[in-house]
Write a protein that holds these residues in place. Structure first.
Motif, short mmCIF file in Angstrom:
data_model
loop_
_atom_site.label_atom_id
_atom_site.label_comp_id
_atom_site.label_asym_id
_atom_site.label_seq_id
_atom_site.Cartn_x
_atom_site.Cartn_y
_atom_site.Cartn_z
N ARG A 34 -3.75 29.69 -23.19
CA ARG A 34 -2.77 28.63 -22.96
C ARG A 34 -2.69 28.27 -21.48
N SER A 35 -2.68 29.28 -20.63
CA SER A 35 -2.59 29.04 -19.19
C SER A 35 -3.81 28.26 -18.67
N LEU A 36 -5.00 28.69 -19.09
CA LEU A 36 -6.22 28.05 -18.61
C LEU A 36 -6.33 26.62 -19.12
N ARG A 37 -6.02 26.40 -20.40
CA ARG A 37 -6.09 25.05 -20.97
C ARG A 37 -5.05 24.13 -20.32
N GLU A 38 -3.85 24.64 -20.10
CA GLU A 38 -2.79 23.82 -19.51
C GLU A 38 -3.15 23.40 -18.08
N PHE A 81 -14.99 33.05 -26.98
CA PHE A 81 -14.39 32.88 -25.67
C PHE A 81 -15.37 33.45 -24.65
N VAL A 82 -15.45 32.81 -23.50
CA VAL A 82 -16.35 33.24 -22.42
C VAL A 82 -15.52 33.94 -21.36
N THR A 88 -12.59 40.50 -18.64
CA THR A 88 -11.14 40.45 -18.45
C THR A 88 -10.61 39.06 -18.10
N THR A 89 -11.40 38.23 -17.45
CA THR A 89 -10.95 36.91 -17.03
C THR A 89 -11.54 35.84 -17.94
N LEU A 90 -10.68 35.08 -18.62
CA LEU A 90 -11.15 34.01 -19.50
C LEU A 90 -11.62 32.84 -18.67
#
Length: 205
Positions: A34-38, A81-82, A88-90
């Motif tokens: 959610r954080s990355l997409r937002e 997901f990559v 650990t980091t998306l």
């Protein structure tokens, strides 16, 4: 990993490529996703279908995960997901979708990258890893990908990954609310250069 994830996930390997780790999404990934997409909304939305009003909510993510798991169990699609090499980091996502068996043995490649991670080679490495999975593990013969003619970043990625431009598709997909023409790219198994040893497949414990 939650108990629900553990009981419902398909028996799908984790793919470890050159500096990236690919795995099926888990419910525990929701906050990072959610954080990355937002934060990447303005970067992503010109190239994607219109986001729904509940796009980034937990119920929407839960439905997304259920669909991913169902497709993986059926062998009709694999959405990864990559992550970075530490897992650990998306960074983004890549998918092998619309898998066709029989005389076709083909699939459609899809991908997205968080804005702050774009242009650093992560997606090229992720696509190379997925190629190994599609050709070396799933035994597919053809990977297709479509992109907007004005999306030069995506065109460069596909060409660097060995894909060839096969033509122009009129009104192919509805992107950002409009039916858009796309460039069709494809890679055949016999054109693929690489070794299955470049990716380690680890069955989840």
């Amino acid at each position: 990993m939650s108990l629900i994830d553990h009981l419902s996930r398909p028996n799908l390997p984790i793919l470890t490529g050159d500096g990236v780790v690919l795995r099926l999404p888990r419910r525990s990934d929701f906050a990072a996703w959610r954080s990355l997409r937002e934060e990447s909304r303005s970067f992503l939305t010109p190239w994607e279908p219109v986001w729904t009003p509940d796009e980034l909510t937990w119920p929407s993510f839960r439905r997304r995960i259920a669909r991913y798991y169902q497709e993986a169990r059926e062998g009709s699609g694999y959405s990864f997901f990559v992550f970075d090499d530490a897992g650990t980091t998306l960074l983004g996502g890549v998918s092998v979708g619309h898998v066709r068996r029989g005389v076709a043995q083909s699939c459609i490649l899809g991908y997205w990258m968080g804005e702050r991670f774009a242009g650093k080679g992560h997606m090229r490495r992720a696509v190379d890893t997925v190629k190994l999975f599609a050709f070396g593990v799933e035994g597919l013969h053809r990977i297709e990908a479509a992109c907007l003619p004005r999306n030069q970043r995506s065109i460069r990625l596909l060409e660097r990954c060995g894909f060839s431009n096969e033509g122009h598709l009129r009104g192919y997909l509805k992107i950002a609310g409009r039916w858009e023409d796309h460039c069709l790219y494809a890679l055949l198994q016999e054109e693929w250069q690489g070794s299955a040893g470049n990716v380690r497949q680890q069955l989840p414990a």
